[in-house]
Write a protein that holds these residues in place. Structure first.
Motif, PDB file in Angstrom:
ATOM      1  N   THR A  56       0.850  -1.106  -0.104  1.00  0.00           N
ATOM      2  CA  THR A  56       0.090   0.160   0.154  1.00  0.00           C
ATOM      3  C   THR A  56       0.938   1.368   0.012  1.00  0.00           C
ATOM      4  O   THR A  56       0.748   2.284  -0.939  1.00  0.00           O
ATOM      5  N   ASN A  57       1.853   1.274   0.510  1.00  0.00           N
ATOM      6  CA  ASN A  57       2.863   2.412   0.896  1.00  0.00           C
ATOM      7  C   ASN A  57       3.484   2.731  -0.535  1.00  0.00           C
ATOM      8  O   ASN A  57       3.499   3.732  -1.087  1.00  0.00           O
ATOM      9  N   LYS A  58       3.932   1.714  -1.075  1.00  0.00           N
ATOM     10  CA  LYS A  58       4.679   1.877  -2.368  1.00  0.00           C
ATOM     11  C   LYS A  58       3.625   2.376  -3.380  1.00  0.00           C
ATOM     12  O   LYS A  58       3.804   2.963  -4.297  1.00  0.00           O
ATOM     13  N   ARG A  59       2.476   1.768  -3.546  1.00  0.00           N
ATOM     14  CA  ARG A  59       1.478   2.224  -4.363  1.00  0.00           C
ATOM     15  C   ARG A  59       1.013   3.620  -4.107  1.00  0.00           C
ATOM     16  O   ARG A  59       0.895   4.362  -5.129  1.00  0.00           O
ATOM     17  N   MET A  60       0.963   4.051  -2.801  1.00  0.00           N
ATOM     18  CA  MET A  60       0.733   5.524  -2.522  1.00  0.00           C
ATOM     19  C   MET A  60       1.662   6.399  -3.146  1.00  0.00           C
ATOM     20  O   MET A  60       1.258   7.548  -3.836  1.00  0.00           O
ATOM     21  N   LEU A  61       3.019   6.256  -2.963  1.00  0.00           N
ATOM     22  CA  LEU A  61       4.012   6.845  -3.552  1.00  0.00           C
ATOM     23  C   LEU A  61       4.055   7.029  -4.994  1.00  0.00           C
ATOM     24  O   LEU A  61       4.358   7.977  -5.644  1.00  0.00           O
ATOM     25  N   PHE A  62       3.726   5.833  -5.667  1.00  0.00           N
ATOM     26  CA  PHE A  62       3.820   5.681  -7.054  1.00  0.00           C
ATOM     27  C   PHE A  62       2.720   6.549  -7.645  1.00  0.00           C
ATOM     28  O   PHE A  62       2.824   7.364  -8.588  1.00  0.00           O
ATOM     29  N   ALA A  63       1.504   6.454  -6.951  1.00  0.00           N
ATOM     30  CA  ALA A  63       0.522   7.418  -7.519  1.00  0.00           C
ATOM     31  C   ALA A  63       0.534   8.832  -7.193  1.00  0.00           C
ATOM     32  O   ALA A  63       0.229   9.551  -8.210  1.00  0.00           O
TER      33      ALA A  63
END
Length: 276
Positions: free
Chosen positions: A229-236
């Motif tokens: 979730t954290n990695k996806r948020m930063l990517f988004a």
């Protein structure tokens, strides 16, 4: 530990610290930053844990922590822990394609290797550059003529030196790690927009889902779901900053439901996803 956290704030383009701890530090939890970090290790008994790999440090080692990488130091008590720490705002590193100033961080992520162990003469030169930058920043605080421009120039010179050192492909120092977890981390980071559920990862790694989840938590200090979730948020957030509409960023980073994405985004960054 049930979660990891974003630590530290950066309101400038860069910020430098020269730290020397004579007393043992209290244990530091796994965390990440929303900016890049360079650490020049001077002395002490320290290992750095970055994205599942444990690196015992030697004097002169350079630690490269790209933003969003989960990490923590493990500090012994035998000798004082001395280091230079440089925080860098990612927007400051925007530069022409022929000379991207974030090269050292990009290569660290690509190679899954975050330590530069350089020859002694290059270590000495690098430490001189950090000392010169520290001096220029002190002059800037004293409002000396040209100090701000000088400091900025020295930061750029330092980043070019780190890029050249990274491009020379120095020998990677030994790291201690769980091969299963490092492979899981690589699968997640290489396919954030895809299916990186525990079931799918376990299938690719030929282990049970529950075994993978237990090992992941034991080795990294956080759950697989939290990490993804954290990695996806930063990517988004990066996609949105580059002009991608929030709805497209939602699906582009692997979420299947916009309302769940918006809630997660606001929880992580304190505001809803929006461009501009």
């Amino acid at each position: 530990m049930t979660a990891y956290q974003n630590r530290g704030y950066l309101e400038e383009d860069y910020r430098l610290f020269h730290l020397r701890d004579s007393e043992p530090l209290s244990e530091i939890d796994y965390h990440y930053h929303e900016f890049h970090k360079v650490l020049l290790f001077v002395s002490g008994s320290v290992s750095y844990v970055i994205e599942g790999k444990h690196y015992p440090l030697n004097g002169g080692d350079v630690v490269l922590v790209p933003r969003g990488c989960v990490h923590k130091p493990e500090v012994g008590v035998s000798t004082p822990y001395e280091r230079y720490v440089l925080y860098l705002y990612p927007g400051f590193l925007h530069s022409p394609d022929e000379c991207p100033l974030d090269t050292c961080f990009a290569l660290a992520e690509k190679r899954y290797s975050h330590i530069l162990r350089l020859p002694q003469e290059k270590c000495a030169t690098l430490q001189e550059q950090f000392c010169a930058l520290d001096s220029a920043i002190a002059q800037e605080r004293a409002d000396a003529f040209g100090a701000s421009l000088l400091a900025k120039t020295l930061v750029i010179q330092l980043l070019i030196a780190l890029a050249r050192a990274s491009l020379s492909e120095p020998e990677s120092p030994p790291a201690v790690y769980d091969d299963l977890i490092v492979r899981a981390l690589q699968l997640v980071n290489d396919a954030l927009a895809g299916d990186v559920r525990a079931e799918k990862l376990a299938e690719k790694l030929y282990v049970s889902k529950y075994h993978l989840m237990r090992r992941f938590k034991a080795e990294t200090g956080y759950t697989l779901h939290q990490y993804v979730t954290n990695k996806r948020m930063l990517f988004a957030r990066d996609l949105i900053a580059r002009g991608t509409p929030p709805t497209d960023a939602c699906f582009g980073c692997g979420f299947g439901d916009y309302s769940a994405f918006a809630r997660a985004y606001k929880k992580q960054f304190g505001r809803p996803p929006r461009g501009g």
